[in-house]
Design a protein around this motif. Structure first.
Motif, short mmCIF file in Angstrom:
data_model
loop_
_atom_site.label_atom_id
_atom_site.label_comp_id
_atom_site.label_asym_id
_atom_site.label_seq_id
_atom_site.Cartn_x
_atom_site.Cartn_y
_atom_site.Cartn_z
N UNK A 153 1.08 -1.03 0.15
CA UNK A 153 -0.14 0.07 -0.11
C UNK A 153 0.68 0.81 0.36
N UNK A 154 2.15 0.80 0.96
CA UNK A 154 2.81 2.00 0.68
C UNK A 154 3.08 2.08 -0.78
N UNK A 155 3.60 0.67 -1.61
CA UNK A 155 4.44 1.82 -2.70
C UNK A 155 2.87 2.51 -3.97
N UNK A 156 1.66 1.90 -3.64
CA UNK A 156 0.92 2.84 -4.10
C UNK A 156 0.98 3.87 -4.06
N UNK A 157 0.51 3.77 -2.60
CA UNK A 157 0.56 5.98 -2.25
C UNK A 157 1.31 6.41 -2.84
#
Length: 492
Positions: free
Chosen positions: A426-430
């Motif tokens: 999720x951090x990478x997606x953000x």
């Protein structure tokens, strides 16, 4: 100009730059010659130094060259950059800065990306490498903008080739970064902030006098065009209703974006005590508001003194006026102020890039301090090469880099501070969604009048919200399936 004039100008310029160099070299007396000291000064920096360093780093050659040029072209509505930036920055600092310093002390990470990767006692190595790549590419571009700003001033005032100013700035930055690392950067930033403020104040006084006093200056500004002294921007592509609102809100987001800037946040990571955060912020905002207001005023008055808009590069307004109106020694002071601004940011950017190369690209593996110094040299060479190519304005280079870094890091940092615990995916997606959104925004011509990072930051938050919602639903589905399985087992 007499032969003595250039000599006096150059002498003043070199004396001030020499002072900066000596201050940077003097900082090496406190150096412990280890990586943590080189990259974070051992987290021993006093509040007033943190405040002055952070604001000098934030207000770079972009302020002397880019903002003055933008104000020259736009008029009084350009002051919304000041208002929006301060409001957004103040909101962000209230939420983030103290918590950032507390976690930085606990995790003992030397880089901004490393801190984000390990905020909740995690070890997001893939995210850390991605953040490191983004940091190096766009901090390096940002550093190039600072060298461009210095080269523009040099070329106007001394008539030297553009590469000379960029090379001088790069050489001085490397010298004192090698000597004292981030401590040298912070010490020289504090001295540079004084020279920057002095140079801008001198320019404002001279411009007002040349315009015939305050009343005459206002009258002349009002005569530039019917909209030049309008508080609301005119000619925006989304019209007179929605356009000004998006313009102002966009600059509030630009101010909020400061929490996504590694080179600024690392200053607060280096603070000696989390309890001193508010004290550092007092120095930061007092200087920030004063200097930005002076820059806007000089930008407005330069339009009166240099009215030939069609054939004039607006980003050369300040050095051009200085050359026309000031005695040689004060021209040297103004040029030193421009260089102080460029170096106070360039050194911070280059050190942040060096830290990413040596610690983030490897996923957190430690490297000797000499490797960090080699990385500093390589990043400086990259920024210098970029500065000597292309015809981008300082304003555009800074705003794009600022927006990308903000979109990549500000949403995640804010989520962490507010107690969120995103997964690595999720951090990478953000991060990816935010960065892509900046470039999609730039590709839509009708939106080019507005800050690129605003929608990107919002989409970063939206990505987190959607990701958390999907995660909760997935958990609930698995839990329900497990309950059904238990019920079937009981029935059997």
């Amino acid at each position: 100009m007499s032969p003595e004039a250039p000599i006096a100008m150059i002498a003043t310029f070199l004396c001030v730059l020499g002072m900066f160099g000596l201050i940077g070299l003097a900082s090496s007396r406190l150096s412990r010659a280890d990586r943590r000291d080189y990259l974070l000064a051992g987290q021993t920096v006093r509040p007033w130094l943190v405040g002055l360093s952070a604001v000098a780093t934030n207000n770079s050659g972009y302020m002397f060259i880019g903002v003055i040029g933008y104000t020259y072209t736009t008029g009084l509505a350009a002051t919304w950059l000041l208002v929006g930036w301060i409001v957004g920055d103040l909101i962000a600092s209230q939420i983030v800065h103290r918590r950032l310093r507390t976690v930085a002390g606990r995790r003992r990470e030397n880089t901004f990306a490393g801190l984000l990767a390990r905020w909740n006692d995690t070890d997001y190595r893939v995210y850390r490498r991605l953040a490191g790549v983004i940091s190096v590419v766009f901090l390096g571009t940002y550093a190039a903008a600072q060298l461009v700003a210095g080269s523009k001033a040099i070329s106007v005032l001394f008539g030297w080739d553009a590469w000379v100013g960029a090379a001088i700035g790069a050489g001085i930055v490397v010298a004192y970064c090698f000597a004292g690392g981030i401590r040298a950067s912070i010490w020289t930033d504090a001295a540079q902030s004084v020279v920057m403020m002095s140079a801008m104040a001198v320019m404002l006084y001279v411009c007002v006098q040349e315009a015939g006093g305050v009343a005459a200056a206002v009258t002349a500004l009002d005569a530039v065009s019917p909209t030049y002294l309008s508080l609301l921007p005119s000619g925006l592509r989304l019209g007179n209703a929605l356009g000004p609102v998006l313009f102002i809100v966009g600059w509030i987001f630009a101010g909020f974006s400061v929490v996504g800037q590694p080179h600024i946040m690392v200053r607060f990571m280096a603070l000696d005590d989390p309890a001193h955060t508010n004290r550092a912020r007092v120095y930061y905002y007092a200087w920030f508001i004063s200097f930005y207001a002076l820059a806007n005023a000089v930008g407005l008055l330069s339009r009166v003194l240099l009215p030939d808009v069609a054939t004039f590069d607006a980003e050369l307004a300040l050095p051009t006026i200085a050359a026309q109106l000031l005695p040689p020694m004060l021209v040297g002071l103004v040029l030193a102020g421009v260089f102080a601004a460029t170096m106070s940011t360039a050194d911070s950017l280059i050190l942040s890039c060096s830290a990413s190369i040596t610690e983030d690209f490897t996923g957190g593996e430690r490297a000797p301090v000499w490797i960090a110094k080699v990385a500093t040299l390589l990043v400086t060479a990259f920024a210098l090469a970029l500065a000597l190519q292309g015809n981008h304005t300082v304003f555009s280079l800074v705003i794009v880099s600022w927006a990308v870094l903000a979109a990549a890091f500000a949403p995640l940092m804010t989520v962490y501070v507010l107690g969120g615990r995103p997964s690595q995916g999720l951090a990478i997606a953000m991060t990816v969604v935010g960065v892509v959104a900046v470039f999609l925004w730039k590709g839509i011509d009708i939106l080019s009048d507005y800050y690129e990072g605003a929608l990107a930051i919002l989409l970063g938050f939206a990505t987190y919200a959607v990701g958390r919602r999907l995660s909760v639903r997935s958990f609930q589905t698995r839990d329900a399936s497990a309950d059904d399985g238990d019920l079937d087992a009981d029935r059997a």
